[in-house]
Design an enzyme around this catalytic site. Structure first.
Site, mmCIF file in Angstrom:
data_model
loop_
_atom_site.group_PDB
_atom_site.id
_atom_site.type_symbol
_atom_site.label_atom_id
_atom_site.label_comp_id
_atom_site.label_asym_id
_atom_site.label_seq_id
_atom_site.Cartn_x
_atom_site.Cartn_y
_atom_site.Cartn_z
ATOM 1 N N TRP A 8 -36.517 -43.964 -23.373
ATOM 2 C CA TRP A 8 -37.308 -44.215 -23.967
ATOM 3 C C TRP A 8 -36.380 -44.309 -25.713
ATOM 4 C CZ3 TRP A 8 -41.661 -42.954 -22.912
ATOM 5 C CH2 TRP A 8 -42.283 -42.893 -22.010
ATOM 6 N N ALA A 62 -42.529 -48.576 -31.325
ATOM 7 C CA ALA A 62 -40.798 -47.873 -31.133
ATOM 8 C C ALA A 62 -39.537 -48.963 -31.271
ATOM 9 C CB ALA A 62 -40.890 -47.104 -29.858
ATOM 10 N N LEU A 67 -51.845 -45.000 -20.633
ATOM 11 C CA LEU A 67 -52.396 -44.768 -22.669
ATOM 12 C C LEU A 67 -53.750 -44.211 -22.286
ATOM 13 C CD1 LEU A 67 -53.136 -48.753 -21.845
ATOM 14 C CD2 LEU A 67 -50.948 -47.182 -22.658
ATOM 15 N N ALA A 104 -48.452 -58.672 -30.110
ATOM 16 C CA ALA A 104 -48.086 -58.203 -31.205
ATOM 17 C C ALA A 104 -48.285 -59.034 -32.671
ATOM 18 C CB ALA A 104 -47.412 -57.357 -31.754
ATOM 19 N N ALA A 105 -47.740 -60.586 -32.247
ATOM 20 C CA ALA A 105 -47.759 -62.106 -33.168
ATOM 21 C C ALA A 105 -48.946 -62.179 -33.935
ATOM 22 C CB ALA A 105 -46.671 -62.837 -33.053
ATOM 23 N N GLU A 110 -71.940 -30.744 -44.348
ATOM 24 C CA GLU A 110 -72.672 -29.827 -46.268
ATOM 25 C C GLU A 110 -73.299 -28.488 -45.514
ATOM 26 O OE1 GLU A 110 -72.715 -34.874 -46.922
ATOM 27 O OE2 GLU A 110 -73.011 -32.857 -44.965
ATOM 28 N N GLY A 159 -44.045 -58.169 -28.315
ATOM 29 C CA GLY A 159 -44.095 -58.615 -29.469
ATOM 30 C C GLY A 159 -44.705 -59.792 -29.045
#
Length: 508
Positions: A207, A191, A241, A331-332, A80, A328
């Site tokens: 890749w 990916a 990373l 991730a699950a 602002e 995987g």
């Protein structure tokens, strides 16, 4: 840090000066200004954490945009104030459009005071502040000073206004989820090939996606507070990373492993650019923990290691957003707020080739997790599909003022929610105290007072003050001119890790 799943659709902006002053076009005009404020706020994603992303547009009654601004980083000038400075005298009787209610209304140099003193006659707020102890404060403060305030979804509510409000929600999804769910905003990134594989049967994966997609991943990392990988990823890929964008915010790297079955040499143990935290089961490989500690890697033990407890822990450390770049299996169990899936036009096949998400315990297609607010974007030859796994929580109810509450029932004591305190020394507004946007004046070696942009600037620079070495002198100047406290901290810590011999004895 912040994410913008499917944000392009909601942040699309056309010059509002072309709209005519009919009722419908006025709503379109309001929506355009708010989307513009959200677009500006999104520019600082990753740099403002643990603050929200703020953007502001000042528009005159004729529809002219007189000034714009966004919060560049934690501890820098408010959006602002920047917009008002750009607008100058045009701010008088103008309207300020902000994607989010200002979070601090105390003192002469804060957003609310600046808006009032500049003569702003009206403020349109995209959404109320998501933190309970700040929500509604600025709206009440502005109204008490005679400024007309409209809040999207409350005072203004049409379909086009709702779409603009959605842009405000998306640009600050991490802090909304964090404040409502008590865990960081967690996004799974992967990916895969067209036939759903994240690697060949041999495990080779370099890749799958194109260089353009990998560059986009660097951007996603730069918008995150931390990146999490599992032990398999460390062993197989030896990732760095890093965001690799040349400066500013670098996310913390987190390795999640029950057994600590990790290599002694790995890119993640290089702490020269950014820190690494390893979370593991209590008692795992004590000798390996000591080796990691000798390299500067922090090890955190859990009685039972699972993603939920890890997320609650990093919530307590003040993290807003986590990017999961795991395989995987992890991730699950980690899949949470949203997904970024890069799909490459390739087919690799292989019965044993891994897929991005492991066993979820679902046996029927009706049990599948449906994404909402899905966005499709072509990135080079690849297709990026992103979306949420659950709606953003509603944290913007209409909150009566203290006077309104007392008028309805004088026996009711107004609710005062507890302030959220973070890891180490955070102030009530969610800022690391050294990072608070308050310049300080301190005497130099000659007794003359010098202005530093923040306590962190002063602290980091004085690690090297008095050291007779040109590198140390150059470091002090770089820290002093850093645009934000976080950048000052990054420069100071990096030099300290690379050249510990330059650190004066008081900090050794």
């Amino acid at each position: 840090m912040a994410f913008s799943l499917g944000l392009g659709t909601y942040l699309s902006y056309r010059p509002p000066m072309l709209c005519k002053a009919t009722i419908n076009n006025n709503h379109a005009l309001e929506a355009d200004y708010i989307r513009r404020a959200s677009h500006l706020a999104d520019k600082s994603a990753g740099f403002t954490s643990p603050h929200p992303n703020f953007g502001c547009v000042i528009a005159t009654s004729s529809g002219h945009v007189a000034g714009e601004g966004f919060l560049y980083a934690q501890g820098t000038k408010a959006a602002e104030l920047q917009a008002l400075e750009a607008a100058g005298e045009s701010s008088r009787r103008a309207t300020a459009y902000v994607n989010l209610e200002p979070g601090d209304c105390h003192g002469d140099h804060t957003a609310v005071s600046a808006l009032v003193q500049a003569g702003i006659s009206r403020v349109v707020v995209g959404m109320r502040h998501p933190l309970q102890h700040l929500r509604g404060n600025a709206v009440r403060a502005l109204r008490s000073q005679g400024v007309h305030v409209d809040v999207l979804g409350e005072d203004l509510n049409t379909k086009i206004i709702e779409e603009a409000r959605k842009a405000c929600l998306l640009v600050n999804a991490p802090i909304i989820c964090r404040s409502a769910l008590r865990v960081p905003f967690s996004v799974l990134k992967y990916a895969m090939t067209l036939d759903g594989k994240i690697a060949a049967s041999s495990g080779h994966a370099s890749w799958i996606s194109s260089k353009k997609s990998r560059n986009r991943v660097f951007e996603l990392r730069g918008r995150s507070d931390a990146i999490i990988v599992g032990g398999n990823t460390v062993r197989r890929d030896n990732p760095r990373l890093t965001a690799r964008h040349g400066g500013g915010h670098m996310p913390v790297r987190i390795v999640m492993t029950r057994t600590l079955d990790l290599p002694e040499e790995a890119n993640l143990w290089d702490m020269s650019e950014v820190s690494t935290i390893v979370v593991t089961q209590r008692g795992a490989r004590r000798s390996f923990q000591k080796m990691l500690a000798s390299k500067g890697v922090e090890v955190v033990e859990f009685d039972i290691l699972n993603p939920r407890d890890v997320m609650e822990y990093f919530h307590d450390r003040g993290h807003l957003s986590i990017l999961w770049e795991c395989g995987g299996t992890l991730a699950a169990s980690a899949i949470s707020s949203g997904v970024f899936a890069f799909v490459a036009p390739k087919i690799i096949g292989g019965k044993n080739a891994p897929s991005p998400v492991g066993e979820l315990g679902m046996v029927e297609m009706s049990q599948a997790l449906d994404l909402i607010d899905v966005c499709y974007e072509q990135v080079g030859p690849d297709m990026l599909i992103s979306g949420f796994l659950q709606p953003l929580p509603d944290v913007t109810p209409i909150i009566p003022s203290v006077d309104e509450t007392f008028a309805i029932d004088p026996t009711v004591t107004p609710h005062e929610s507890s302030i959220i305190f973070f890891y180490k020394t955070w102030d009530p507004y969610g800022a690391f105290s050294n990072f608070s946007p308050h310049p300080i004046q301190m005497p130099d070696e000659n007794g003359d007072y010098v202005t530093w942009l923040s306590v962190e600037h002063y602290y980091q620079a004085h690690k090297f003050v008095g050291v007779d070495d040109p590198v140390a002198w150059d470091c002090v100047e770089k820290i002093k001119s850093a645009k934000s406290p976080e950048e000052a901290a990054r420069i100071g810590r990096s030099i300290q890790r690379q050249r510990p011999d330059l650190v004066c004895s008081l900090f050794s």
